[in-house]
Design an enzyme around this catalytic site. Structure first.
Site, PDB file in Angstrom:
ATOM      1  NE  ARG A 223      85.830  48.485  25.367  1.00  0.00           N
ATOM      2  CZ  ARG A 223      85.718  48.146  26.663  1.00  0.00           C
ATOM      3  NH1 ARG A 223      85.047  47.555  27.518  1.00  0.00           N
ATOM      4  NH2 ARG A 223      86.892  47.427  27.334  1.00  0.00           N
ATOM      5  CE1 TYR A 316      84.588  43.050  38.188  1.00  0.00           C
ATOM      6  CE2 TYR A 316      85.339  43.704  36.424  1.00  0.00           C
ATOM      7  CZ  TYR A 316      84.728  44.101  37.361  1.00  0.00           C
ATOM      8  OH  TYR A 316      83.768  44.753  36.724  1.00  0.00           O
ATOM      9  CE  LYS A 317      87.826  40.282  31.543  1.00  0.00           C
ATOM     10  NZ  LYS A 317      86.724  40.868  31.186  1.00  0.00           N
TER      11      LYS A 317
END
Lengths: 355, 202
Positions: A223, A316-317
């Site tokens: 992924r 969050y990123k």
């Protein structure tokens, strides 16, 4: 196949850059004009010659310099490579997997000669020619995981499977998106994902774990994941965040195109034959915003993804503060035209920028 | 302040319950401060267990508050020590010499439970044999992700690392192996801009 290896750095003066060829094969992670978490696992089978999906363990122009960067990080902080005592066999499984794949896929760069358990491994780009006894740790300069991890792009985590769960019990991790192997080692699948927002509520982890535990020998999965990094810094570790964190505040409208990078992880998962563990390679690819924007489809799409992403995810990123600056830059590359499905650049078929 | 209900957000944090009687050849209780009350409550309805029990207690700021009551339990062994480091060699000795069938009861602060559980697991105890009951202070045992130093009894967020001096925020991420929560530099993106410390869970 001949690869011209770059001589470049991923810190301090940041001389990293992608050639035209490297950009064309950059694994752009968005298959549509928006993003939300999903399990998005698919079989890791050879596809699209020349792409990062062609080989099991992709080797590209950054290989030699990335391995130099890894050696420097490990010299500064040896805790980036750890293996709990029961994971040594899985380390050997992984070493074998890499050596067999690389010598098959890149015969001009890597050679593996076996005489029973007496193995000779030749790594031409790194100038290595070692003979050792398979499964005998005393014949290698490091444990098997670290030995081959120092010669393989991407972070590598070995997951032990027991008690209906996966346990991150070994790893070599120097190009991570802000997580600490030293802290997370020994955790199960749910524990190490505990800080990730939203995904647990969506049931993503339960479904992903079920899928991963069923991965079979010879049938790896893959992924893409992504985040944002200012400067092409491979080692965005929590350990060193006290130093690199400030770089996130140092971009301006003039420098954002060259300094802001989309950081993509090609994550693959492989069942290992003797230990029944999984190996989880997390391979990092970086591309600057200005390079991405040279591909019309990617420029349009990246603008739309960043514009529409939920605040929790941008937080969050780690790019919520820079989001307005990013949108100012990216909006110049979005003319509102529709985009084709899928992640590939489609240079020949997608129209050039109409503004 | 007993039996505090922790927020459910932290998947990696252990679950704290209430001691329950489980069959075992021997019983090891390790507690600090208000953790003594968990032992007393348990012993109230399980007096027979005390004959095969070893109690290790570190009163910290509770002083003599519980010591007489613990003595009255007539455990086969009772040790009251001044600090965890002082008690450590005894704890490690007991864990190393424990036999199958030992039941381990840890109570008091998260720090005490974390450290002793880590020690018990390192000594080979199975997780099924360990019970945790939180009592008293809501302080956390924190590890600085930068210098790796552990700061005990952290009660504010942010806090100052007792080793490297950085101002750290308390991240809701817990390592069972290390028995610590993670502390991360709070002003990494704006050096010197340290928010006021607030008490945890307030």
């Amino acid at each position: 196949m001949t690869i011209q290896f770059n001589d470049e750095t991923f810190k301090d003066d940041y001389t990293f850059k992608n050639s035209k060829e490297a950009l064309a094969r950059f694994p752009f992670p968005f298959h549509e004009d928006s993003y939300m978490y999903s399990v998005n696992l698919e079989p890791h089978v050879t596809s699209r010659p020349g792409s990062v999906y062609e080989m099991g363990f992709d080797v590209d122009e950054h290989y030699v310099s990335e391995m130099r960067d890894r050696a420097e990080v490990l010299a500064q902080d040896p805790l980036r490579s750890q293996s709990l005592p029961h994971m040594t066999l899985a380390g050997w499984d992984f070493l074998e997997l890499v050596m067999e794949n690389k010598s098959k896929d890149y015969p001009d760069l890597f050679e593996l000669h076996k005489d029973g358990n007496k193995w000779r491994w030749i790594n031409k780009p790194l100038g290595i020619d070692d003979t050792f006894t398979f499964l005998d740790e005393t014949t290698l300069p490091y444990g098997p995981l670290e030995y081959i991890g120092r010669q393989t792009q991407g972070d590598h985590v070995l997951l032990d499977q027991r008690e209906d769960n996966l346990w991150a019990d070994a790893g070599i991790v120097t190009t991570q998106a802000d997580w600490s192997l030293d802290f997370d080692i020994g955790m199960n699948f749910f524990q190490w994902h505990a800080p990730v927002p939203l995904a647990a509520e969506l049931g993503v982890f339960k479904r992903a774990l079920k899928f991963l535990m069923n991965i079979q020998l010879g049938a790896p999965a893959r992924r893409l994941n992504w985040t944002m990094t200012v400067n092409p810094l491979l080692d965005t570790s929590p350990e060193n965040y006290a130093e690199w964190g400030i770089q996130k505040t140092e971009i301006t409208p003039e420098t954002i195109g060259s300094k802001q990078h989309l950081r993509v992880e090609l994550q693959t998962l492989w069942r290992l034959p003797r230990s029944n563990a999984l190996v989880f390679p997390i391979r990092c690819y970086l591309a600057s915003f200005e390079d991405i924007a040279t591909v019309p489809k990617w420029g349009r799409r990246l603008h739309r993804v960043v514009r529409d992403i939920p605040d929790e995810l941008a937080t969050y990123k780690g790019f919520i503060d820079n989001k307005p600056l990013m949108l100012d830059f990216l909006s110049k590359f979005d003319d509102g035209l529709p985009t084709s499905d899928g992640i590939w650049p489609d240079i020949e078929t997608e129209p050039p920028l109409q503004k | 302040m007993s039996n505090f209900e922790f927020p459910s957000s932290i998947v990696s944090r252990p679950v704290y319950g209430t001691f329950e009687a489980r069959p075992g050849h021997s019983h090891l209780f390790i507690a600090d401060a208000e953790g003594a009350a968990a032992i007393l409550d348990f012993a109230g309805s399980n007096q027979s267990v005390m004959a095969t029990s070893h109690i290790i207690y570190i009163p910290k700021d509770c002083g003599d508050k519980y010591v007489k009551q613990l003595e009255a339990l007539n455990a086969s062994q009772l040790y009251v020590g001044p600090t965890y480091p002082a008690a450590m060699s005894r704890i490690n000795h007991v864990l190393a010499n424990a036999h199958m069938g030992i039941q381990i009861y840890l109570s008091g602060t998260e720090g005490l439970m974390s450290e002793t559980r880590t020690a018990a697991m390192a000594a080979g105890a199975s997780l099924d044999s360990i019970q945790l009951e939180h009592r008293g202070s809501l302080s956390r045992r924190m590890q600085c992700v930068h210098c790796k130093g552990i700061t005990e009894d952290v009660i504010t967020d942010p806090y100052v690392c007792s080793h490297c001096g950085l101002n750290l925020f308390v991240r809701d991420h817990y390592s069972e192996r290390l028995g610590v929560f993670q502390g991360v530099r709070v002003d990494a993106e704006d050096h010197g801009n340290v928010p006021d410390a607030v008490e945890l869970y307030k």
